[in-house]
Design a protein around this motif. Structure first.
Motif, PDB file in Angstrom:
ATOM      1  N   ALA A   8       0.822  -1.222   0.000  1.00  0.00           N
ATOM      2  CA  ALA A   8       0.000   0.000   0.000  1.00  0.00           C
ATOM      3  C   ALA A   8       0.846   1.257   0.000  1.00  0.00           C
ATOM      4  N   THR A   9       1.847   1.305  -0.853  1.00  0.00           N
ATOM      5  CA  THR A   9       2.667   2.517  -0.996  1.00  0.00           C
ATOM      6  C   THR A   9       1.923   3.527  -1.873  1.00  0.00           C
ATOM      7  N   PRO A  10       1.786   4.770  -1.411  1.00  0.00           N
ATOM      8  CA  PRO A  10       0.989   5.767  -2.151  1.00  0.00           C
ATOM      9  C   PRO A  10       1.804   6.442  -3.259  1.00  0.00           C
ATOM     10  N   PHE A  11       2.048   5.728  -4.343  1.00  0.00           N
ATOM     11  CA  PHE A  11       2.834   6.308  -5.432  1.00  0.00           C
ATOM     12  C   PHE A  11       2.147   7.530  -6.031  1.00  0.00           C
ATOM     13  N   GLN A  12       0.810   7.563  -5.956  1.00  0.00           N
ATOM     14  CA  GLN A  12       0.051   8.693  -6.514  1.00  0.00           C
ATOM     15  C   GLN A  12      -0.779   9.399  -5.433  1.00  0.00           C
ATOM     16  N   CYS A  40       3.260  -5.201  -6.136  1.00  0.00           N
ATOM     17  CA  CYS A  40       2.540  -4.151  -5.426  1.00  0.00           C
ATOM     18  C   CYS A  40       1.263  -4.740  -4.810  1.00  0.00           C
ATOM     19  N   PHE A  41       1.117  -4.592  -3.509  1.00  0.00           N
ATOM     20  CA  PHE A  41      -0.075  -5.065  -2.822  1.00  0.00           C
ATOM     21  C   PHE A  41      -0.940  -3.863  -2.428  1.00  0.00           C
ATOM     22  N   LEU A  62      -7.785   4.279   1.580  1.00  0.00           N
ATOM     23  CA  LEU A  62      -6.787   5.356   1.607  1.00  0.00           C
ATOM     24  C   LEU A  62      -5.871   5.311   0.394  1.00  0.00           C
ATOM     25  N   VAL A  63      -5.349   4.113   0.083  1.00  0.00           N
ATOM     26  CA  VAL A  63      -4.451   3.986  -1.071  1.00  0.00           C
ATOM     27  C   VAL A  63      -5.079   2.960  -2.002  1.00  0.00           C
ATOM     28  N   THR A  64      -5.722   3.422  -3.038  1.00  0.00           N
ATOM     29  CA  THR A  64      -6.430   2.518  -3.944  1.00  0.00           C
ATOM     30  C   THR A  64      -5.460   1.795  -4.853  1.00  0.00           C
ATOM     31  N   GLU A  65      -5.996   0.836  -5.603  1.00  0.00           N
ATOM     32  CA  GLU A  65      -5.166   0.035  -6.502  1.00  0.00           C
ATOM     33  C   GLU A  65      -4.414   0.917  -7.490  1.00  0.00           C
ATOM     34  N   GLY A 102      -4.448  -7.688  -4.523  1.00  0.00           N
ATOM     35  CA  GLY A 102      -5.242  -7.088  -3.465  1.00  0.00           C
ATOM     36  C   GLY A 102      -5.216  -7.924  -2.199  1.00  0.00           C
ATOM     37  N   LEU A 103      -5.200  -7.270  -1.045  1.00  0.00           N
ATOM     38  CA  LEU A 103      -5.305  -7.948   0.243  1.00  0.00           C
ATOM     39  C   LEU A 103      -6.614  -7.533   0.899  1.00  0.00           C
ATOM     40  N   ASP A 104      -7.253  -8.469   1.559  1.00  0.00           N
ATOM     41  CA  ASP A 104      -8.513  -8.200   2.250  1.00  0.00           C
ATOM     42  C   ASP A 104      -8.190  -7.507   3.576  1.00  0.00           C
TER      43      ASP A 104
END
Length: 1002
Positions: free
Chosen positions: A150-154, A213-214, A244-247, A259-261
């Motif tokens: 969940a790294t917020p690249f954008q 990327c998860f 908070l940090v979408t795909e 994706g992780l639940d």
């Protein structure tokens, strides 16, 4: 110094203490904003039960990678009151310095796990390590993989003006720094540029950094960051919870994603070894670790892409694509490098270790890549060619397509021309002989000769004798790609020199699909997976599908619907050609065409194998028994099966005599048969063979007909009524009876009705086989509660059997028995009793007192006596039937279990509840074992045990079983089936009585 400050830096958490350092890989985890280690990696159990730290607990990540050293990197993630965004990224230098200090000259591979903002720090560290003159380049080259959590690249996907406010506020709550948010908003483009730079480095040829990327799939309740959990829950609305940090923000284009639940805060916390999220992350780390040696070997002779700190412009130092030719180096490869090639790292590492000329200085090794057409053999060989060029600049690479004799000779002529072989230009030159001689001369230097598409036995070993013109040099190596195992074995002479290409992993297949499509075309992850299942992760099929989707701008969901709507649509899609610069021109790239080329080759040299392939395309694709195949001479059969296995069309299940065939191959073959006008002919052959081997289903031969059933059912689904032979009708009846014995009454009715119609058409309305169909269909109708129609058919069948066969024929007696049973089901007890007594008397006379049919009459007479309240006589009949059935049929025969159930029923009617319960439980246990947990007779036993408990006022247990029986009967039989309605009524009465009893007691 505070405890928190003391913890900052790089800290080993596994193994702890003075444990011996025999590690093979380093794992470094970097936390995100507003947190610290170990808290950020810990899952808190219920109150007082402690925590789970997936990085350090021995049954978590250390169990998966016991030879790894695991570190955490802690940085000050809470002091951003006045710090600019550059300060955040400035931690990259600290991270690199600490790693370099801790490793010294060590070259052990590194895997990074970066959570949230820690991923931005890591990305910047990679950027700085790649700069020209960087002292940290060794760290970059030792990095074999990264997992971003969940790294917020954008940033956030909120409105543009609040993209970072939502994210930082959602993470830190009241501690969120307004200055940091403001600075991130103002410098969003700066962050984006740094991420773009990181992506370029990760994709650079000399680096090719594996990463995944998860992203989170559950919303974070924003109010929990500023209110107590109690108030947050009260005030929560849909608008106050956000991802908070979408795909789209958490994933980098062109790299694997998953994706992780979990909510954002749960992305790095796992409750235990069986946690599904942990398994996904753990498996990704293990895969990176397994590929580490191959990645390091590939980089060994390459230098990373570097950039000038001043300009940021990309350039390379001895860039792989610019390596100068050595004096004796030649390069003849007809395709450019496939920049969209994905995965296969382990396979390529094994391949390169074998085929480099330096791998064996005493021989000219030969290696074959083998696999089904479309599995990616050519693309693997092409990638290997470019990696050889980069790894050994003095090694020549020659590519020879073996699609036909002309292509082979033209490729040899090109080699001769580049080598300047004397006489190669002469009109009648022996091109193949001259080139063989030239390459066999060790003065030519190191070379690899790639023979692609070596599938034609005649070309390789026939009149053209291509095999005789393969060179030998101790400085050379020959790589062959083939879909024919037998041919490959003849070329390389040893099984150990053949490397089979398996289907892509799901991770690789998804990456390949994503390379060619836009994000909005793959928005439905379940459709993506279902489509790859349908395409069996086959590279050519994925490439063809993605080309069509890219051209038509449709989604994976729409394409999947087209594929599964009909076989006609499927074959049309599989036959669509597409442009691909990395495949041969003037040759169709369609999957179906690729397979049919192989089939034509099989047809030419092994007709029996071609017949078997035709036959198998009408069967269910999995678990095809050898005994189903048309009989032939043993040796020829073995060779034919070997041919199909050699081409990859079928695979044999380990330790069995059964085979699997690719579903898409089946569809392609059926289309080919239809175009040739052979489909009807082969449909008839298959149905006739199945009718010959499919036995009349009995309990004793259950294993055999169960094995054949899915194949007979599949063949009958392809049958369109054009073949009305006796064999087809026999098969319909056998399959229908099989479904009846399995309790699948709707499927049974469908088959038997078709069979009855055909018997009437082929044999006439009074033929014994037609009358048998009437009886069987009526019995199935009884099982579905369609009593009136069933009674009518049984009366018709009885009347015709008496007329055609006589009053004492065994089949006539069967009709008497069955008519009695349907009368009993409708409450017509006196007539039913009369019919059963008549049937019993005649069966004892005609068949004998211990014949199974006689025992059925005894059982049925006992049932109708019980229905009339004649319990003593009924009990006597059922005990007699049970005793004889155990003797004649065995204790686990379904008829014996019916007797146990029926005897228990009459005991219950007499108030003998304990004995009745014991017998009902015995029947239930055996029916579950023999018939299965959802067979209608098993559900009857569940219902009956429930009734027994109810009669004993054990209401809770009774309610539980009756609810279970009702749920399963609704599922299996339908809500309106009489048995379902009876169970529903029993449950209502039980609940009412329980309630009344409770009121009375109070």
């Amino acid at each position: 110094m505070s405890t928190t400050e003391a913890r900052r830096g790089l800290r080993r958490i596994f193994p702890v203490g003075d444990a011996p350092d025999d590690a093979t890989i380093d794992i470094i985890a970097i936390h995100g904003l507003g947190t610290e280690s170990p808290r950020t990696w810990e899952f808190k159990k219920k109150q007082g039960d402690g925590v789970v730290n997936w990085l350090s607990d021995r049954d978590m990540l250390p169990a998966a990678l016991p030879t790894a050293r695991i570190f955490t990197y802690d940085w000050n993630a809470n002091y951003f009151a006045h710090a600019p965004a550059q300060t955040l990224l400035g931690h990259a230098d600290t991270l690199l310095g600490l790693i370099a200090e801790g490793r010294g000259s060590q070259t052990r591979p590194i895997i990074f796990i970066a959570s949230c903002f820690g991923g931005l720090i890591l990305a910047e560290a990679i950027n700085r390590a790649a700069q020209e003159g960087s002292t940290y380049r060794r760290i970059l080259l030792s990095t074999v993989g990264i997992l971003f959590l969940a790294t917020p690249f954008q940033g956030s996907d909120a409105a543009k003006q609040a993209r970072w406010q939502v994210l930082v506020g959602g993470i830190m709550g009241e501690q969120a720094s307004d200055q940091l948010i403001k600075d991130l908003e103002q410098n969003h483009d700066f962050v984006r540029q740094r991420i773009q730079k990181f992506t370029e480095i990760a994709n650079a040829e000399a680096v090719r950094l594996p990463l995944s990327c998860f992203f989170e799939t559950r919303r974070t309740e924003m109010l929990r960051r500023v209110l107590s959990p109690r108030w947050a829950k009260r005030l929560a609305t849909g608008s106050t919870s956000k991802i908070l940090v979408t795909e789209s923000s958490a994933c980098l284009h062109g790299f694997p994603r998953q994706g992780l639940d979990a909510t954002h805060s749960g992305m790095n916390k796992f409750r235990g070894p069986e946690c599904p999220n942990f398994k996904l992350v753990k498996d990704a780390v293990k895969q990176l670790a397994e590929n580490a040696s191959a990645i390091l070997a590939r980089r060994a002779d390459c230098k990373p892409i570097i950039s000038s700190p001043a300009t940021g412009r990309r350039h390379s130092q001895d860039n792989a694509s610019e390596v100068p030719d050595a004096a004796n180096r030649h390069w003849i490869v007809p395709f450019g490098r496939n920049k969209q090639f994905v995965g296969r790292e382990t396979f390529l590492a094994d391949l390169l270790a074998r085929i480099l000329p330096t791998a064996d200085q005493d021989d000219c090794q030969r290696t074959a890549i083998e696999g089904l057409g479309g599995v990616g053999k050519t693309q693997i060989a092409l990638e290997a060619a470019y990696r050889i060029r980069n790894a050994q600049p003095d090694c020549s690479v020659f590519w020879v397509p073996a699609v036909d004799a002309r292509a082979f000779e033209n490729a040899y002529r090109a080699i001769g021309q580049q080598l300047k072989v004397p006489g190669i230009e002469k009109e009648k030159a022996d091109v193949k002989g001259l080139v063989k001689a030239a390459l066999s001369d060790e003065s030519v230097g190191n070379w690899v000769l790639i023979i692609d598409n070596a599938d034609d036995m005649k070309l390789l070993f026939g009149d053209t004798a291509v095999d005789d013109h393969l060179p030998f040099s101790r400085k050379g190596s020959i790589l062959v790609t083939t879909r024919n195992h037998e041919l490959g074995l003849r070329l390389v002479e040893s099984e150990s020199c053949i490397i089979p290409v398996e289907e892509m992993s799901r991770h690789e297949a998804l990456e390949m699909l994503r390379n060619n499509l836009k994000a909005d075309q793959m928005i439905n992850t379940s459709s993506n997976d279902a489509l790859l299942d349908f395409l069996a992760n086959l590279p050519l099929a994925i490439r063809q599908a993605s080309a069509y989707m890219a051209k038509t701008q449709i989604s994976t969901t729409k394409y999947l619907n087209l594929c599964t709507s009909s076989d006609e649509d499927t074959i049309a899609l599989l036959s669509k050609d597409f442009e691909d610069r990395h495949r041969y021109p003037n040759i169709q790239n369609a999957v179906a065409t690729t397979w049919l080329i192989s089939f034509e080759q099989i047809l030419d040299h092994d007709p029996l194998a071609a017949d078997y392939l035709r036959f198998m395309c009408f069967l269910a694709g999995k678990d095809i028994p050898y005994s189903l195949l048309p009989p032939a001479e043993t040796l020829k059969t073995v060779e034919a099966i070997g041919t199909l296995k050699a081409y990859g069309f079928i695979t044999q299940r380990k330790g069995t005599g059964t085979y699997d065939i690719h579903r898409l191959v089946q569809i392609s073959m059926l289309s080919w048969l239809a175009r040739k006008g052979e489909q009807e002919e082969w449909t008839a052959k298959v149905l006739e063979r199945l009718a010959d081997v499919f036995p009349w289903p009995e309990h004793e031969n259950r294993e055999e007909w169960m094995r054949y059933l899915p194949h007979a059912q599949h063949a009958l689904q392809l049958w369109k009524g054009a073949d009305d032979t006796e064999a087809t009708v026999r098969l319909l009846h056998n399959v229908g009876e099989s479904f009846y014995k399995l309790g699948k009454y709707e499927e049974a009715e469908q088959m038997i009705r078709q069979g009855l119609q055909l018997w009437e058409k082929v044999l006439g309305k009074e033929h014994p086989n037609t009358l048998m169909s009437i009886n069987n269909l009526a019995s199935i109708l009884v099982s579905q509660g369609k009593y009136k129609e069933a009674e009518q058919m049984h009366r018709q069948g009885l009347q015709l059997r008496e007329k055609v066969l006589g009053k004492e024929h065994p089949d006539t007696l069967t009709s008497i028995n069955n008519l009695g049973s349907v009368l009993n089901s409708q409450g017509k007890y006196k007539e039913a009793e009369q019919m059963h007594r008549q049937g019993l008397q005649l069966r004892e006379k005609v068949l004998g007192k211990e014949h199974p049919h006689t025992l059925t009459s005894i059982n049925n007479l006992g049932t109708v006596l019980n229905s009339q309240g004649k319990y003593k006589e009924a009990e006597q009949m059922h005990r007699r039937a049970l005793q004889l059935r155990e003797k004649v049929l065995g204790k686990e025969h379904p008829d014996t279990l019916d007797s146990i159930n029926n005897l228990a029923g009459v005991l219950n009617s007499q108030g003998k509840y304990k004995e009745a319960e014991q017998m009902h439980r015995q029947a239930l246990q055996l029916r579950e074992k023999v018939l299965g947990k959802e067979h209608p007779h098993t559900l009857t036993s569940i219902n009956n045990v429930g009734i027994m408990l109810w009669n004993q006022r054990r209401y809770k247990e009774a309610e539980q079983l009756l609810r279970q029986a009702l749920q399963l009967r609704e599922k299996v039989l339908g809500k309106e089936h009489p048995g379902t309605l009876r169970t529903k009524n029993n449950l209502i009465r039980c609940l009412r009585e329980r309630s009344q009893r409770a009121s009375f007691d109070s």
